[in-house]
Design a protein around this motif. Structure first.
Motif, PDB file in Angstrom:
ATOM      1  N   SER A 210     -94.431  42.431   0.578  1.00 45.15           N
ATOM      2  CA  SER A 210     -92.355  41.743   0.318  1.00 45.15           C
ATOM      3  C   SER A 210     -91.994  41.556  -1.549  1.00 45.15           C
ATOM      4  O   SER A 210     -93.374  41.058  -1.951  1.00 45.15           O
ATOM      5  N   PRO A 211     -91.090  41.326  -1.334  1.00 47.30           N
ATOM      6  CA  PRO A 211     -90.726  40.323  -2.546  1.00 47.30           C
ATOM      7  C   PRO A 211     -91.721  38.385  -2.469  1.00 47.30           C
ATOM      8  O   PRO A 211     -91.794  38.535  -1.464  1.00 47.30           O
ATOM      9  N   THR A 212     -91.169  38.241  -3.761  1.00 46.05           N
ATOM     10  CA  THR A 212     -91.903  36.867  -3.271  1.00 46.05           C
ATOM     11  C   THR A 212     -90.825  36.098  -2.129  1.00 46.05           C
ATOM     12  O   THR A 212     -90.291  36.353  -1.977  1.00 46.05           O
ATOM     13  N   ILE A 213     -92.017  34.919  -1.783  1.00 44.02           N
ATOM     14  CA  ILE A 213     -90.739  33.880  -0.648  1.00 44.02           C
ATOM     15  C   ILE A 213     -89.780  33.385  -1.741  1.00 44.02           C
ATOM     16  O   ILE A 213     -88.555  33.866  -1.174  1.00 44.02           O
ATOM     17  N   ASP A 214     -89.538  33.128  -2.811  1.00 38.85           N
ATOM     18  CA  ASP A 214     -88.427  32.556  -3.480  1.00 38.85           C
ATOM     19  C   ASP A 214     -87.934  33.387  -4.023  1.00 38.85           C
ATOM     20  O   ASP A 214     -86.357  33.343  -3.691  1.00 38.85           O
ATOM     21  N   ASP A 215     -87.991  34.784  -3.856  1.00 42.85           N
ATOM     22  CA  ASP A 215     -87.237  35.728  -3.660  1.00 42.85           C
ATOM     23  C   ASP A 215     -86.221  35.960  -2.996  1.00 42.85           C
ATOM     24  O   ASP A 215     -85.094  36.388  -2.637  1.00 42.85           O
ATOM     25  N   LEU A 216     -87.354  36.121  -1.566  1.00 38.92           N
ATOM     26  CA  LEU A 216     -86.235  35.983  -0.078  1.00 38.92           C
ATOM     27  C   LEU A 216     -85.549  34.999   0.633  1.00 38.92           C
ATOM     28  O   LEU A 216     -84.506  35.131   0.468  1.00 38.92           O
ATOM     29  N   TYR A 217     -85.525  33.656  -0.197  1.00 30.92           N
ATOM     30  CA  TYR A 217     -84.684  32.777  -0.131  1.00 30.92           C
ATOM     31  C   TYR A 217     -84.166  32.664  -0.789  1.00 30.92           C
ATOM     32  O   TYR A 217     -82.761  32.797  -0.737  1.00 30.92           O
ATOM     33  N   LYS A 218     -84.298  33.411  -1.844  1.00 33.33           N
ATOM     34  CA  LYS A 218     -82.729  33.027  -2.615  1.00 33.33           C
ATOM     35  C   LYS A 218     -81.663  34.505  -2.482  1.00 33.33           C
ATOM     36  O   LYS A 218     -80.397  34.236  -2.616  1.00 33.33           O
ATOM     37  N   THR A 219     -82.453  35.815  -1.985  1.00 35.11           N
ATOM     38  CA  THR A 219     -81.222  36.743  -1.100  1.00 35.11           C
ATOM     39  C   THR A 219     -80.814  36.194  -0.164  1.00 35.11           C
ATOM     40  O   THR A 219     -79.253  35.843  -0.008  1.00 35.11           O
ATOM     41  N   TYR A 220     -80.795  35.746   0.704  1.00 38.51           N
ATOM     42  CA  TYR A 220     -80.765  34.557   2.102  1.00 38.51           C
ATOM     43  C   TYR A 220     -79.955  33.682   1.554  1.00 38.51           C
ATOM     44  O   TYR A 220     -78.862  33.522   2.395  1.00 38.51           O
ATOM     45  N   GLU A 221     -80.064  32.972   0.525  1.00 38.12           N
ATOM     46  CA  GLU A 221     -79.120  31.952  -0.053  1.00 38.12           C
ATOM     47  C   GLU A 221     -77.620  32.458  -0.331  1.00 38.12           C
ATOM     48  O   GLU A 221     -76.672  32.286   0.158  1.00 38.12           O
ATOM     49  N   ARG A 222     -77.966  33.729  -1.045  1.00 34.88           N
ATOM     50  CA  ARG A 222     -76.786  34.583  -1.642  1.00 34.88           C
ATOM     51  C   ARG A 222     -75.864  34.777  -0.353  1.00 34.88           C
ATOM     52  O   ARG A 222     -74.739  34.889  -0.334  1.00 34.88           O
ATOM     53  N   LYS A 223     -76.813  35.166   0.450  1.00 37.63           N
ATOM     54  CA  LYS A 223     -75.690  35.923   1.495  1.00 37.63           C
ATOM     55  C   LYS A 223     -75.398  34.603   2.658  1.00 37.63           C
ATOM     56  O   LYS A 223     -74.207  34.978   3.360  1.00 37.63           O
ATOM     57  N   THR A 224     -75.726  33.489   2.478  1.00 34.72           N
ATOM     58  CA  THR A 224     -75.197  32.376   3.564  1.00 34.72           C
ATOM     59  C   THR A 224     -74.944  31.154   3.017  1.00 34.72           C
ATOM     60  O   THR A 224     -73.977  30.942   4.038  1.00 34.72           O
ATOM     61  N   GLY A 225     -76.130  31.092   1.953  1.00 27.44           N
ATOM     62  CA  GLY A 225     -74.859  29.474   1.230  1.00 27.44           C
ATOM     63  C   GLY A 225     -76.117  28.570   1.967  1.00 27.44           C
ATOM     64  O   GLY A 225     -75.920  27.205   1.326  1.00 27.44           O
ATOM     65  N   VAL A 226     -77.354  28.648   2.146  1.00 23.31           N
ATOM     66  CA  VAL A 226     -78.533  27.929   2.912  1.00 23.31           C
ATOM     67  C   VAL A 226     -79.781  28.581   1.692  1.00 23.31           C
ATOM     68  O   VAL A 226     -79.811  29.415   2.041  1.00 23.31           O
ATOM     69  N   ASN A 227     -80.028  26.897   0.657  1.00 22.00           N
ATOM     70  CA  ASN A 227     -80.430  26.933   0.918  1.00 22.00           C
ATOM     71  C   ASN A 227     -82.591  27.612   1.221  1.00 22.00           C
ATOM     72  O   ASN A 227     -82.859  26.689   2.424  1.00 22.00           O
ATOM     73  N   ARG A 228     -83.446  27.304   0.096  1.00 20.09           N
ATOM     74  CA  ARG A 228     -84.953  27.409   0.934  1.00 20.09           C
ATOM     75  C   ARG A 228     -85.639  26.333   1.881  1.00 20.09           C
ATOM     76  O   ARG A 228     -85.486  25.908   2.512  1.00 20.09           O
ATOM     77  N   GLY A 229     -84.946  24.594   0.835  1.00 22.00           N
ATOM     78  CA  GLY A 229     -85.290  23.525   1.435  1.00 22.00           C
ATOM     79  C   GLY A 229     -84.204  22.780   2.218  1.00 22.00           C
ATOM     80  O   GLY A 229     -85.220  22.360   3.634  1.00 22.00           O
ATOM     81  N   GLN A 230     -83.232  23.614   2.796  1.00 28.68           N
ATOM     82  CA  GLN A 230     -82.755  23.237   3.627  1.00 28.68           C
ATOM     83  C   GLN A 230     -82.819  23.907   4.868  1.00 28.68           C
ATOM     84  O   GLN A 230     -83.532  23.343   5.896  1.00 28.68           O
ATOM     85  N   MET A 231     -82.824  24.898   4.833  1.00 34.03           N
ATOM     86  CA  MET A 231     -84.091  26.123   6.249  1.00 34.03           C
ATOM     87  C   MET A 231     -85.522  25.114   6.033  1.00 34.03           C
ATOM     88  O   MET A 231     -85.741  25.238   7.404  1.00 34.03           O
ATOM     89  N   GLU A 232     -86.623  25.394   5.466  1.00 34.44           N
ATOM     90  CA  GLU A 232     -87.648  24.720   5.466  1.00 34.44           C
ATOM     91  C   GLU A 232     -87.178  23.104   6.206  1.00 34.44           C
ATOM     92  O   GLU A 232     -87.944  22.817   6.991  1.00 34.44           O
ATOM     93  N   SER A 233     -86.483  22.283   5.413  1.00 34.10           N
ATOM     94  CA  SER A 233     -86.171  21.299   6.524  1.00 34.10           C
ATOM     95  C   SER A 233     -85.848  21.343   7.637  1.00 34.10           C
ATOM     96  O   SER A 233     -86.481  20.386   9.097  1.00 34.10           O
ATOM     97  N   ALA A 234     -85.055  22.244   8.262  1.00 29.31           N
ATOM     98  CA  ALA A 234     -84.605  22.607   9.690  1.00 29.31           C
ATOM     99  C   ALA A 234     -85.528  23.039  10.435  1.00 29.31           C
ATOM    100  O   ALA A 234     -86.221  22.493  11.430  1.00 29.31           O
ATOM    101  N   MET A 235     -86.911  23.908  10.347  1.00 28.27           N
ATOM    102  CA  MET A 235     -87.565  24.533  10.576  1.00 28.27           C
ATOM    103  C   MET A 235     -88.658  23.543  10.499  1.00 28.27           C
ATOM    104  O   MET A 235     -89.195  23.560  11.904  1.00 28.27           O
ATOM    105  N   ALA A 236     -88.465  22.391  10.036  1.00 30.57           N
ATOM    106  CA  ALA A 236     -89.764  21.368  10.112  1.00 30.57           C
ATOM    107  C   ALA A 236     -89.635  20.157  11.632  1.00 30.57           C
ATOM    108  O   ALA A 236     -90.087  19.741  12.177  1.00 30.57           O
ATOM    109  N   GLU A 237     -88.169  20.052  11.507  1.00 32.61           N
ATOM    110  CA  GLU A 237     -87.820  20.156  12.398  1.00 32.61           C
ATOM    111  C   GLU A 237     -87.640  20.590  14.295  1.00 32.61           C
ATOM    112  O   GLU A 237     -87.747  19.924  14.959  1.00 32.61           O
ATOM    113  N   VAL A 238     -87.493  22.094  14.093  1.00 29.13           N
ATOM    114  CA  VAL A 238     -87.930  22.431  15.208  1.00 29.13           C
ATOM    115  C   VAL A 238     -89.033  22.826  15.825  1.00 29.13           C
ATOM    116  O   VAL A 238     -89.519  22.130  16.758  1.00 29.13           O
ATOM    117  N   ALA A 239     -90.100  22.437  14.450  1.00 31.40           N
ATOM    118  CA  ALA A 239     -91.679  22.222  14.737  1.00 31.40           C
ATOM    119  C   ALA A 239     -92.265  21.252  15.675  1.00 31.40           C
ATOM    120  O   ALA A 239     -93.268  21.112  16.407  1.00 31.40           O
TER     121      ALA A 239
END
Length: 218
Positions: free
Chosen positions: A15-44
């Protein structure tokens, strides 16, 4: 040592790099990598697991994960607009607007034609299988796909390397992993495999040809 089996990671290699996947997701949603990973850590956190383990080991469903993500993001970032995030269908949204890495897809086909056993060794999610496999279009090409959510063990656990080698009938020293995470490459080597840390397409292509003794093409 003769390499007979080549295993490609999906995320960050095919796939594209993980950083590129996060950047594409941020453009679509406004949520960045740091925010996503912090939330995932809370779920885990209640499960005492790596932030991706709950979904990559099928410990919880995507629907349960989605509820946890909405709660965690709302608590951690109360001013954040998550209205564009479709966590219930996260795999479809995450992989949309992304293409596979053409250079690595070409390598899969090339080494398959050359007689090597070729596989995908991925930490992935049950509900994401359709979009990611649709992206790479390698069904019917690769010899095997070892997916953490199906075998219930994830890289860098050494058991996944033992399992993968056995599934294609190879000894550990006959296998090589191409992965973008150093800890996964280190674990593969500790399990008797060779490993190539993905940094860019040209570097991987060169190192793999050197490792298996295939000449560079013009």
């Amino acid at each position: 040592m003769t390499i007979k089996s080549i295993w490609f990671d999906f995320g960050g290699v095919l796939s594209p790099t993980i950083d590129d996947l996060y950047k594409t997701y941020e453009r679509k949603t406004g949520v960045n990598r740091g925010q996503m990973e912090s939330a995932m850590a809370e779920v885990a956190r209640p499960l005492g697991a790596h932030f991706l383990a709950p979904i990559e080991l099928a410990m919880i469903t995507q629907f349960q994960w989605a509820a946890g993500m909405r709660e965690a993001l709302g608590r951690l970032y109360p001013e954040l607009d998550i209205s564009h995030c479709d966590f219930d269908r996260h795999g479809e949204q995450w992989f949309a607007d992304n293409d596979a890495n053409p250079a690595m897809i070409a390598l899969v086909h090339e080494y398959k034609r050359a007689g090597f056993k070729v596989g995908i060794l991925t930490n992935n999610v049950v509900e994401w299988e359709r979009p990611w496999r649709r992206m790479v279009e390698l069904d019917g090409v690769v010899d095997d796909i070892v997916d953490s959510c199906k075998v219930l063990v994830r890289k860098p656990d050494p058991r996944i390397f033992e399992l993968s080698a056995k599934r294609v009938g190879c000894a550990p020293e006959e296998c090589v992993l191409i992965d973008d995470l150093p800890e996964n490459c280190d674990a593969a080597r500790a399990s008797g495999w060779s490993a190539i840390l993905f940094r860019n397409n040209e570097q991987v292509t060169r190192e793999l040809r050197e490792l298996v003794g295939m000449p560079l093409t013009a």
